[in-house]
Design a protein around this motif. Structure first.
Motif: not given
Length: 392
Positions: A84-89, A101-107, A258-271
């Motif tokens: 999931c981290w490799d695809s990040l879609v 489909l929405k790519s999350l590549w900015p993370h 589909l498997i649900t995943c959580r972005l644990t680094s979202l707070s760093v991304f937002q900061i």
């Protein structure tokens, strides 16, 4: 009278500037203080945030956490996280049976985009270093040296005048010679003045300076567009739906779609996103202020050096449109004011001149030093009245 002349000689000797020894102007500043501040923040801040992003990734492990089914083994759960981290879609529910489909590549690209931002912001600095610094350095070396030399020439000239006046048998002849020399402008040293006048017709330095700050504004605007277009789209997306049914697992029925995943680094991304916007927004007024400084002359520096006999850019009204190389040089002279030893001396003389204008006709360093050396009070009365009539 010999005591007076001896005291005058000592006073004039003390007024001479010491000769520079060793490397000339070793501490010359070739960047303005505000430009240096903008450079450190524009380049250093993304590098600091990149270090923060990498440190968070190394310290907390995987930047995502996927909720695998309970019947998955530890190795299968690790595979889901890695895939999931490799695809990040993100598979967003759309029409029945279809997903958007929405790519999350900015993370994933966050640390590398910060590195690219720092490199791009350093390009205007490189442009200034290679296109302007060599010429600016030679200009400043010559001008600072000539300003100090012009001051010393004036002092040495008064020393010579004092010796001639002491040896002169007829004081009237000495004063006639002196007035004639002043009228014929023999006391002037026009090389520096003509050099600065030539810089008024040159525009290479000012063009490079304008290009440097314009590029900074352009790259800042591009940063806003990048953050607004790519980061804002995924800014609030904390969870996403990931599909691992690819390749050899595409026909496996026991694996959910589909498997649900959580972005644990979202707070760093937002900061990182918010702090980048805030810091670069604060830099924009500073960059614009740097550009507006080219629209007016630094006349205080020029007015003080008007005390030199060969420096009358203001009195001759040679200053026209300020957008030229001379104005840039004046800004850098102000930044290197500690290298101008003659500036502090002339600044003091200008203050004393303002308090003595009613008693003596003082225009230059030579005039002022003749007063201090005791020559002006010894001037014959008919010459004093003649000078006051010519300068009411």
């Amino acid at each position: 009278m010999s005591l007076a002349h001896t005291a005058a000689e000592y006073m004039l000797s003390d007024a001479l500037l010491p000769d520079r020894k060793g490397p000339r102007l070793k501490g010359l500043h070739l960047e303005l203080p505000l430009d240096r501040m903008v450079k450190f923040i524009a380049v250093g801040f993304p590098l600091l945030l990149m270090s923060l992003a990498f440190a968070q990734e190394f310290s907390s492990g995987s930047p995502i956490s996927c909720f695998s089914p309970s019947n998955f083994s530890v190795r299968q759960a690790a595979y889901v996280d890695s895939s999931c981290w490799d695809s990040l879609v993100h598979h967003e529910q759309g029409e029945p049976g279809r997903y958007k489909l929405k790519s999350l590549w900015p993370h994933k690209a966050l640390p590398y985009s910060l590195l690219a931002l720092a490199m791009v912001m350093y390009l205007p600095v490189l442009l200034w270093q290679y296109a302007a610094v060599p010429a600016l350095s030679s200009d400043l070396l010559f001008i600072i040296s000539e300003l100090d030399k012009s001051y010393n020439r004036s002092i040495r000239l008064v020393q010579h005048m004092l010796k001639i006046q002491q040896k002169s048998s007829d004081p009237d002849d000495f004063w006639d010679d002196l007035e004639k020399a002043r009228k014929e402008r023999y006391f002037e040293f026009p090389l520096l003045e003509r050099y600065l006048a030539c810089k008024q017709r040159s525009h290479s330095l000012v063009a490079t300076y304008l290009l440097r700050n314009s590029l900074l504004l352009l790259f800042t605007s591009a940063t806003y567009l990048y953050l607004g277009h790519f980061h804002l789209d995924v800014f609030f997306l904390k969870e996403f739906s990931c599909s691992v049914k690819t390749g050899l697992l595409s026909n496996e029925t026991h694996i959910p779609d589909l498997i649900t995943c959580r972005l644990t680094s979202l707070s760093v991304f937002q900061i990182v996103s918010l702090s980048t916007i805030a810091v670069y927004t604060l830099l924009v007024p500073v960059i614009i202020y740097n550009l507006t400084r080219l629209c007016q002359w630094d006349k205080r520096l020029l007015s003080i050096y008007e005390m030199l006999p060969a420096f009358d850019l203001l009195s001759r009204k040679m200053l026209g449109c300020p957008i030229n190389d001379l104005n840039v040089i004046l800004l850098f002279l102000r930044a290197n004011i500690s290298e101008l030893i003659s500036f502090s001396w002339l600044n003091v003389l200008c203050v004393l001149k303002d308090t003595s204008t009613q008693k003596h006709n003082i225009d230059t360093v030579i005039d002022f030093m003749t007063v201090l050396a005791g020559l002006e009070p010894a001037k014959p009365k008919h010459l004093t009245h003649q000078v006051s009539d010519e300068n009411p």
